[in-house]
Design a protein around this motif. Sequence first.
Motif, PDB file in Angstrom:
ATOM      1  N   MET A   1     -26.711  77.138 -55.232  1.00 56.68           N
ATOM      2  CA  MET A   1     -27.037  78.319 -54.480  1.00 56.68           C
ATOM      3  C   MET A   1     -27.984  77.970 -53.328  1.00 56.68           C
ATOM      4  N   ALA A   2     -28.879  77.038 -53.542  1.00 62.25           N
ATOM      5  CA  ALA A   2     -29.833  76.657 -52.498  1.00 62.25           C
ATOM      6  C   ALA A   2     -29.104  76.082 -51.284  1.00 62.25           C
ATOM      7  N   MET A   5     -27.566  78.949 -49.323  1.00 62.40           N
ATOM      8  CA  MET A   5     -28.575  79.680 -48.561  1.00 62.40           C
ATOM      9  C   MET A   5     -29.049  78.879 -47.357  1.00 62.40           C
ATOM     10  N   LYS A   6     -29.140  77.561 -47.520  1.00 61.62           N
ATOM     11  CA  LYS A   6     -29.536  76.712 -46.400  1.00 61.62           C
ATOM     12  C   LYS A   6     -28.496  76.790 -45.281  1.00 61.62           C
ATOM     13  N   LEU A   7     -27.210  76.802 -45.646  1.00 56.57           N
ATOM     14  CA  LEU A   7     -26.148  76.937 -44.642  1.00 56.57           C
ATOM     15  C   LEU A   7     -26.279  78.244 -43.876  1.00 56.57           C
ATOM     16  N   LEU A   8     -26.608  79.305 -44.574  1.00 55.83           N
ATOM     17  CA  LEU A   8     -26.699  80.629 -43.953  1.00 55.83           C
ATOM     18  C   LEU A   8     -28.023  80.865 -43.229  1.00 55.83           C
ATOM     19  N   SER A   9     -28.940  79.911 -43.308  1.00 58.41           N
ATOM     20  CA  SER A   9     -30.216  80.072 -42.610  1.00 58.41           C
ATOM     21  C   SER A   9     -30.085  79.844 -41.110  1.00 58.41           C
ATOM     22  N   ASP A  10     -28.948  79.315 -40.680  1.00 62.68           N
ATOM     23  CA  ASP A  10     -28.698  79.109 -39.257  1.00 62.68           C
ATOM     24  C   ASP A  10     -28.125  80.396 -38.651  1.00 62.68           C
ATOM     25  N   LYS A  11     -28.703  80.844 -37.542  1.00 66.62           N
ATOM     26  CA  LYS A  11     -28.302  82.115 -36.936  1.00 66.62           C
ATOM     27  C   LYS A  11     -26.832  82.121 -36.529  1.00 66.62           C
ATOM     28  N   LYS A  47     -19.160  72.913 -41.400  1.00 65.68           N
ATOM     29  CA  LYS A  47     -20.230  72.991 -42.402  1.00 65.68           C
ATOM     30  C   LYS A  47     -19.987  74.139 -43.378  1.00 65.68           C
ATOM     31  N   LEU A  48     -19.557  75.288 -42.842  1.00 69.88           N
ATOM     32  CA  LEU A  48     -19.267  76.428 -43.715  1.00 69.88           C
ATOM     33  C   LEU A  48     -18.097  76.136 -44.644  1.00 69.88           C
ATOM     34  N   LYS A  49     -17.099  75.416 -44.147  1.00 71.42           N
ATOM     35  CA  LYS A  49     -15.949  75.062 -44.983  1.00 71.42           C
ATOM     36  C   LYS A  49     -16.367  74.065 -46.063  1.00 71.42           C
ATOM     37  N   THR A  50     -17.132  73.054 -45.681  1.00 69.96           N
ATOM     38  CA  THR A  50     -17.612  72.062 -46.648  1.00 69.96           C
ATOM     39  C   THR A  50     -18.459  72.725 -47.725  1.00 69.96           C
ATOM     40  N   GLY A  51     -19.225  73.739 -47.335  1.00 68.16           N
ATOM     41  CA  GLY A  51     -20.055  74.477 -48.289  1.00 68.16           C
ATOM     42  C   GLY A  51     -19.280  75.492 -49.110  1.00 68.16           C
ATOM     43  N   GLY A  52     -17.982  75.636 -48.836  1.00 64.87           N
ATOM     44  CA  GLY A  52     -17.141  76.530 -49.618  1.00 64.87           C
ATOM     45  C   GLY A  52     -17.279  77.996 -49.247  1.00 64.87           C
ATOM     46  N   ILE A  53     -17.850  78.288 -48.073  1.00 65.04           N
ATOM     47  CA  ILE A  53     -18.055  79.682 -47.667  1.00 65.04           C
ATOM     48  C   ILE A  53     -16.859  80.219 -46.886  1.00 65.04           C
ATOM     49  N   LYS A  72     -18.674  83.445 -55.376  1.00 61.58           N
ATOM     50  CA  LYS A  72     -20.111  83.425 -55.118  1.00 61.58           C
ATOM     51  C   LYS A  72     -20.645  84.861 -55.071  1.00 61.58           C
ATOM     52  N   PRO A  73     -20.739  85.522 -56.211  1.00 58.47           N
ATOM     53  CA  PRO A  73     -21.151  86.931 -56.226  1.00 58.47           C
ATOM     54  C   PRO A  73     -22.549  87.150 -55.646  1.00 58.47           C
ATOM     55  N   TYR A  74     -23.385  86.147 -55.673  1.00 61.44           N
ATOM     56  CA  TYR A  74     -24.736  86.288 -55.127  1.00 61.44           C
ATOM     57  C   TYR A  74     -24.718  86.462 -53.606  1.00 61.44           C
ATOM     58  N   LEU A  75     -23.614  86.121 -52.949  1.00 67.94           N
ATOM     59  CA  LEU A  75     -23.506  86.299 -51.498  1.00 67.94           C
ATOM     60  C   LEU A  75     -23.061  87.703 -51.096  1.00 67.94           C
ATOM     61  N   ASN A  76     -22.448  88.417 -52.002  1.00 67.05           N
ATOM     62  CA  ASN A  76     -21.926  89.748 -51.660  1.00 67.05           C
ATOM     63  C   ASN A  76     -23.008  90.674 -51.122  1.00 67.05           C
ATOM     64  N   GLU A  77     -24.189  90.674 -51.720  1.00 69.17           N
ATOM     65  CA  GLU A  77     -25.277  91.536 -51.245  1.00 69.17           C
ATOM     66  C   GLU A  77     -25.756  91.098 -49.862  1.00 69.17           C
ATOM     67  N   ILE A  78     -25.858  89.804 -49.651  1.00 69.83           N
ATOM     68  CA  ILE A  78     -26.279  89.293 -48.336  1.00 69.83           C
ATOM     69  C   ILE A  78     -25.265  89.690 -47.273  1.00 69.83           C
ATOM     70  N   ILE A  79     -24.002  89.472 -47.557  1.00 69.23           N
ATOM     71  CA  ILE A  79     -22.950  89.782 -46.588  1.00 69.23           C
ATOM     72  C   ILE A  79     -22.885  91.286 -46.323  1.00 69.23           C
ATOM     73  N   SER A  80     -23.106  92.079 -47.344  1.00 66.76           N
ATOM     74  CA  SER A  80     -23.069  93.534 -47.141  1.00 66.76           C
ATOM     75  C   SER A  80     -24.209  94.006 -46.239  1.00 66.76           C
ATOM     76  N   GLN A  81     -25.273  93.257 -46.152  1.00 67.75           N
ATOM     77  CA  GLN A  81     -26.418  93.621 -45.316  1.00 67.75           C
ATOM     78  C   GLN A  81     -26.277  93.153 -43.867  1.00 67.75           C
ATOM     79  N   LEU A  82     -25.281  92.341 -43.582  1.00 69.50           N
ATOM     80  CA  LEU A  82     -25.093  91.867 -42.208  1.00 69.50           C
ATOM     81  C   LEU A  82     -24.659  93.021 -41.314  1.00 69.50           C
ATOM     82  N   PRO A  83     -25.127  93.024 -40.073  1.00 73.49           N
ATOM     83  CA  PRO A  83     -24.721  94.110 -39.172  1.00 73.49           C
ATOM     84  C   PRO A  83     -23.225  94.072 -38.898  1.00 73.49           C
TER      85      PRO A  83
END
Length: 98
Positions: A1-2, A5-11, A47-53, A72-83
């Motif tokens: 999971m870390a 999250m590191k992959l998604l820390s890039d804008k 990078k996103l593909k390698t990370g399986g996203i 990756k159910p832990y990503l659903n909440e993050i993705i739902s919060q994206l504009p």
Amino acid sequence: MADTMKLLSDKTRLTIVALLKEREMCVCDIVDVLETTQPNISQHLKKLKTGGIVNETRRSQWIYYSLNVNDKPYLNEIISQLPSMKDRVNALQSNSCC
């Protein structure tokens, strides 16, 4: 999971995920929305593909990218919060390269 999250820390990568939340897209569409270079977007997608996203699907000469977060159910909440990027994605429909 870390690592995820590191992959998604890039804008840019987070913006790509927000775009792909709306629909699958090819690199040229993402380049148009983000107004950056194709090599830049390709590196982020790699990078996103390698990370399986994201998944990629080839259709003739074009490669389309889509989200791959079902396992990756832990990503659903993050993705739902994206504009929402619907307006930007819909603006592409008339100018799409693919």
